[in-house]
Design an enzyme around this catalytic site. Sequence first.
Site, mmCIF file in Angstrom:
data_model
loop_
_atom_site.group_PDB
_atom_site.id
_atom_site.type_symbol
_atom_site.label_atom_id
_atom_site.label_comp_id
_atom_site.label_asym_id
_atom_site.label_seq_id
_atom_site.Cartn_x
_atom_site.Cartn_y
_atom_site.Cartn_z
ATOM 1 N N ASN A 82 -33.617 -81.628 86.887
ATOM 2 C CA ASN A 82 -34.185 -80.780 87.905
ATOM 3 C C ASN A 82 -35.273 -79.784 87.080
ATOM 4 O O ASN A 82 -35.056 -78.877 86.240
ATOM 5 C CB ASN A 82 -33.538 -79.609 88.736
ATOM 6 C CG ASN A 82 -34.248 -78.813 89.590
ATOM 7 O OD1 ASN A 82 -35.609 -78.979 89.814
ATOM 8 N ND2 ASN A 82 -33.392 -77.688 90.029
ATOM 9 N N TRP A 83 -36.591 -80.295 87.067
ATOM 10 C CA TRP A 83 -37.492 -79.782 86.434
ATOM 11 C C TRP A 83 -38.146 -78.615 86.605
ATOM 12 O O TRP A 83 -38.801 -77.947 85.949
ATOM 13 C CB TRP A 83 -38.498 -80.986 86.207
ATOM 14 C CG TRP A 83 -38.311 -82.168 85.340
ATOM 15 C CD1 TRP A 83 -37.140 -82.571 84.939
ATOM 16 C CD2 TRP A 83 -39.344 -83.126 85.043
ATOM 17 N NE1 TRP A 83 -37.429 -83.773 84.069
ATOM 18 C CE2 TRP A 83 -38.911 -84.143 84.249
ATOM 19 C CE3 TRP A 83 -40.611 -83.413 85.211
ATOM 20 C CZ2 TRP A 83 -39.251 -85.490 83.879
ATOM 21 C CZ3 TRP A 83 -41.423 -84.448 84.820
ATOM 22 C CH2 TRP A 83 -40.655 -85.337 84.016
ATOM 23 N N LYS A 84 -37.641 -78.194 88.055
ATOM 24 C CA LYS A 84 -38.272 -77.018 88.418
ATOM 25 C C LYS A 84 -39.745 -77.066 88.631
ATOM 26 O O LYS A 84 -40.708 -78.250 88.612
ATOM 27 C CB LYS A 84 -37.679 -75.731 88.130
ATOM 28 C CG LYS A 84 -36.047 -76.286 88.160
ATOM 29 C CD LYS A 84 -35.429 -74.485 87.933
ATOM 30 C CE LYS A 84 -33.890 -74.850 87.861
ATOM 31 N NZ LYS A 84 -33.170 -73.649 87.689
ATOM 32 N N HIS A 96 -31.296 -75.854 96.952
ATOM 33 C CA HIS A 96 -31.072 -75.357 95.586
ATOM 34 C C HIS A 96 -30.969 -73.670 95.652
ATOM 35 O O HIS A 96 -31.691 -73.138 96.568
ATOM 36 C CB HIS A 96 -32.206 -75.567 94.676
ATOM 37 C CG HIS A 96 -31.854 -75.278 93.326
ATOM 38 N ND1 HIS A 96 -32.084 -74.057 92.872
ATOM 39 C CD2 HIS A 96 -31.514 -75.746 92.106
ATOM 40 C CE1 HIS A 96 -31.654 -73.569 91.509
ATOM 41 N NE2 HIS A 96 -31.159 -74.874 91.072
ATOM 42 N N GLU A 151 -32.400 -71.303 94.117
ATOM 43 C CA GLU A 151 -33.654 -70.824 94.345
ATOM 44 C C GLU A 151 -34.075 -70.932 95.614
ATOM 45 O O GLU A 151 -35.180 -69.944 95.912
ATOM 46 C CB GLU A 151 -34.414 -71.237 92.839
ATOM 47 C CG GLU A 151 -33.936 -70.782 91.733
ATOM 48 C CD GLU A 151 -33.849 -71.701 90.376
ATOM 49 O OE1 GLU A 151 -34.742 -72.702 90.792
ATOM 50 O OE2 GLU A 151 -33.453 -71.613 89.686
ATOM 51 N N GLU A 163 -22.905 -75.685 92.220
ATOM 52 C CA GLU A 163 -23.774 -74.950 91.390
ATOM 53 C C GLU A 163 -23.426 -73.401 91.513
ATOM 54 O O GLU A 163 -23.969 -72.690 92.279
ATOM 55 C CB GLU A 163 -25.132 -75.244 91.297
ATOM 56 C CG GLU A 163 -25.780 -76.570 91.214
ATOM 57 C CD GLU A 163 -27.086 -76.429 90.992
ATOM 58 O OE1 GLU A 163 -27.242 -77.192 89.791
ATOM 59 O OE2 GLU A 163 -27.988 -76.102 91.373
ATOM 60 N N GLY A 217 -29.162 -71.081 84.799
ATOM 61 C CA GLY A 217 -30.412 -70.401 83.866
ATOM 62 C C GLY A 217 -29.877 -69.290 83.182
ATOM 63 O O GLY A 217 -30.513 -68.553 82.481
ATOM 64 N N SER A 236 -26.272 -74.293 83.696
ATOM 65 C CA SER A 236 -26.239 -74.291 82.191
ATOM 66 C C SER A 236 -25.371 -75.351 81.362
ATOM 67 O O SER A 236 -24.816 -75.275 80.458
ATOM 68 C CB SER A 236 -25.692 -72.958 81.683
ATOM 69 O OG SER A 236 -26.511 -71.854 82.081
ATOM 70 N N GLY A 277 -30.719 -78.083 84.832
ATOM 71 C CA GLY A 277 -31.912 -77.587 84.933
ATOM 72 C C GLY A 277 -32.658 -77.540 83.560
ATOM 73 O O GLY A 277 -33.346 -78.585 83.068
ATOM 74 N N GLY A 278 -32.581 -76.112 82.797
ATOM 75 C CA GLY A 278 -33.253 -76.121 81.337
ATOM 76 C C GLY A 278 -33.133 -77.316 80.462
ATOM 77 O O GLY A 278 -34.099 -77.885 80.065
HETATM 78 C C1 PEP Z 1 -30.396 -76.012 88.312
HETATM 79 O O1 PEP Z 1 -31.282 -74.999 88.474
HETATM 80 O O2 PEP Z 1 -30.122 -76.555 89.064
HETATM 81 C C2 PEP Z 1 -29.619 -75.548 87.146
HETATM 82 C C3 PEP Z 1 -28.338 -76.183 86.901
HETATM 83 O O3 PEP Z 1 -30.233 -74.892 85.958
HETATM 84 P P1 PEP Z 1 -29.714 -74.566 84.511
HETATM 85 O O4 PEP Z 1 -29.191 -75.964 84.096
HETATM 86 O O5 PEP Z 1 -30.939 -74.542 83.758
HETATM 87 O O6 PEP Z 1 -28.636 -73.633 84.509
#
Ligand code: PEP
Length: 252
Positions: A9-11, A97, A99, A169, A175, A215, A236-237
């Site tokens: 997920n590049w956001k 998601h 967010e 999640e 994050g 994470s 994500g990251g």
């Molecule tokens: C996400 O936003 O779906 C996610 C899992 O982010 P991160 O891996 O950065 O925690």
Amino acid sequence: MRKKIIAGNWKMNKTLEEGKILASEVVNMAKDELRDDVQLVLCAPFVHLGSLQSMLADSTIALGAQNCSNHASGAYTGETSATMLKSIGVDYVILGHSERREYFGETDSLLAEKVDMALENGLLPIFCCGEPLDVREKDGQRAYVQQQIEESLFHLSAEDFGNVIIAYEPIWAIGTGKTASADQAQEMHAAIRKQITEQYGEEVANNTSILYGGSMKPGNAEELLACLDVDGGLIGGASLKSRDFVDIAKSY
Ligand code: PEP
């Protein structure tokens, strides 16, 4: 048997040029280094999807969006429909998601409409669920997630549900650098699969991919992905660095 999926997920990150470089690095590393039973998905910003589609066309990597409208078409300025996404070769769409729930007010009932729209257009929804920290501290995570799943997904027929991917999640792990332990992840994934079994039966539940997100990185992926009911990750990251993303997929 259910698919193993590692979705990035590049956001709202990367210019088009940066995104193309990232995608081409992932394509090349995946070709050389990955087993072909792990499906990689790149969920990029809308504006990059058309360009990435042609880059991924000859690879086994699938393209995903991060959202779609609950409407089919019409006067909805700024929105992007599931039909449009399908028309440019998108296969997956992240829905719900945390967010989007938190910053854009997406509710379980709105998400039920988006899930319908995605499925009607042949997109595979990656439906996100997960509890905030205060709920986890009161041990309310199972009930919280069960309600999200019930309200957004359980109106579906068993056949349609068979095309849904779930991403558990925990919000406190997104994050933040904090990850659910393998035991915490397995416990929640098993509870989700049990809920699906009760609604749709064992065959559908056993075929549903349930991804963990929060994470996940090369250093903790192996332990999380080894859990019986963890069928992949939503990253994500770490999906913004090709080496980390592919290393996570290599942990299988
Ligand atoms: C996400 O936003 O779906 C996610 C899992 O982010 P991160 O891996 O950065 O925690």
